[in-house]
Design a protein around this motif. Structure first.
Motif, mmCIF file in Angstrom:
data_model
loop_
_atom_site.group_PDB
_atom_site.id
_atom_site.type_symbol
_atom_site.label_atom_id
_atom_site.label_comp_id
_atom_site.label_asym_id
_atom_site.label_seq_id
_atom_site.Cartn_x
_atom_site.Cartn_y
_atom_site.Cartn_z
ATOM 1 N N THR A 17 -12.982 50.779 -31.457
ATOM 2 C CA THR A 17 -12.536 51.874 -32.358
ATOM 3 C C THR A 17 -12.359 51.551 -33.677
ATOM 4 O OG1 THR A 17 -11.159 52.607 -30.180
ATOM 5 C CG2 THR A 17 -10.489 53.402 -32.478
ATOM 6 N N ASP A 40 -12.391 57.955 -25.302
ATOM 7 C CA ASP A 40 -11.772 57.350 -24.700
ATOM 8 C C ASP A 40 -10.568 58.570 -24.315
ATOM 9 O OD1 ASP A 40 -10.350 55.555 -23.396
ATOM 10 O OD2 ASP A 40 -9.958 54.256 -25.192
ATOM 11 N N ASP A 119 -17.535 56.448 -29.898
ATOM 12 C CA ASP A 119 -16.437 55.563 -29.486
ATOM 13 C C ASP A 119 -16.247 55.389 -27.791
ATOM 14 O OD1 ASP A 119 -14.466 53.600 -29.654
ATOM 15 O OD2 ASP A 119 -13.134 55.027 -30.686
#
Ligand SMILES: Nc1ncnc2c1ncn2[C@@H]1O[C@H](COP(=O)(O)OP(=O)(O)O)[C@@H](O)[C@H]1O
Ligand SMILES: [Mg+2]
Lengths: 269, 86
Positions: A17, A40, A119
């Protein structure tokens, strides 16, 4: 058509991240229209690292389910032009991301942006698979430590067999090694794997080495991607990394111990 | 050689141990990934059969399938028996 870059690792807590935020911001600073997508699901954190946590209204899953459109959902960065964030959902439903849904959103983003940074969550389950499936390039974030290196190798296996490019027989995903939390002092003492060691084991091209740095914690404390801290070692290392991603040849920095300590001068290290 | 180098060389260098272990496990796992899905189970079955007769640890049995040219695949079994006679 945007270039889709997944930031992945297998292992958690290695700096995905942090790196997604830094690289995405760096690309925007370089004039590329960039969106960073938080895959996520359930553990939204990119918003905190980017300092836009209070501005989240809708999220990735809302867009997939047609409950909101991208325009309503994308958060425009207030510091850097050309930079947007697509926040993850906080839902506990791990299957909220479908391949069709993700593809539709990425296609829509692709028409607008130069770069899409994905991410990835940790692990090798569906969330991580979803983040890497549509990628053109991969930044494999690795710490100089045994379990991280091994997990990175497993992710390399996934990239070359489980991605869209692999399944459709297209040219493979371009893989980049990003070594983070590097501590040259400990490498010299023989306590930590060196850049060369990790490069040799994973055998992929090195795109950056980010030193272990207090600046990263300061940055996350204040919700500023560390690349905006241009004075810091980590900030500069990420700036170099972004240049390399854009095809520039930049020499590597922060690989050696900067100043010799008293003891080392005494004994001649 | 400086004094510091001397202290370094006498201390066990854990980074080089880490590197060696990683090279072995990564090579092993890459080979397995590129092989057919049944290979791990085949390896377990073979280990079971051998253990009926000899007590050997799991890491002393290595099974690999290697493609040699287009026509030929070679299944290689590498079993290290313990020294002591039973
Ligand atoms: N170069 C670095 N130096 C120091 N701390 C770091 C560095 N990179 C990441 N961290 C810290 O490691 C932790 C995990 O980072 P994060 O980016 O959230 O990892 P991931 O997304 O892979 O789980 C955070 O506390 C972060 O501040
Ligand atoms: Mg993360």
């Amino acid at each position: 058509m945007a270039k889709i870059i997944v930031v992945t690792s297998g292992k958690g807590g290695v700096g995905k991240t942090t790196s997604s935020a830094a690289i995405g911001t760096g690309l925007a600073l370089a004039g590329k229209k960039t969106v960073i997508v938080d895959f996520d699901i359930g553990l939204r954190n990119l918003d905190l690292i980017m300092g836009c946590e209070r501005r989240v209204v809708y999220d990735f899953v809302n867009v997939i389910n047609g409950e909101a459109n991208l325009k309503q959902t994308l958060i425009k960065d207030k510091r850097v032009d050309n930079l947007f964030i697509l926040p993850a959902s906080q839902t506990r439903d791990k299957d909220a991301l479908t391949k069709e849904g993700v593809e539709r959103v990425l296609n829509e983003l692709s028409a607008e942006f130069d770069f899409i940074i994905c991410d990835s969550p940790a692990g090798i389950e569906s969330g991580a698979m979803m983040a890497l499936y549509f990628a053109d390039e991969a930044v494999v974030v690795t710490n100089p430590e045994v379990s991280s290196v091994r997990d990175s190798d497993r992710i390399l296996g996934m990239l070359s067999s489980k991605s869209r490019r692999a399944e459709q027989g297209l040219e493979g995903i371009k893989e980049h090694l990003l070594l983070t939390r590097y501590n040259p002092e400990r490498v010299i003492k023989g306590e930590m794997l060196s850049v060369e060691d990790v490069k040799e084991i994973l055998a992929i091209e090195l795109v950056g080495v980010i030193p272990e740095s207090q600046a990263v914690l300061n940055a996350s404390n204040s919700g500023q991607p560390v690349i905006l801290d241009e004075e810091s070692d980590a900030g500069q290392a990420y700036l170099d990394t972004v240049k390399r991603l854009l095809g520039e040849a930049v020499p590597f920095r922060f690989l050696t111990v900067e100043k010799k300590g008293f003891i080392k001068r005494l004994f001649g290290g | 050689m400086s004094l510091l180098d001397y202290f370094r060389s006498t201390k066990k260098n854990t980074a080089s141990t880490a590197k060696e272990r990683l090279q072995i496990i990564v090579a092993h796992e890459r080979k397995r990934r590129s092989g057919p899905d049944y290979l791990p189970q085949l390896e377990r079955d073979i280990l079971e059969v051998i253990r009926k007769y000899v007590d050997i640890p799991a890491d002393q049995v290595a099974v690999s399938l290697e493609q040699r040219g287009d026509e030929l695949s070679v299944l290689e079994l590498n079993i290290t028996f313990p020294d002591e006679k039973r």
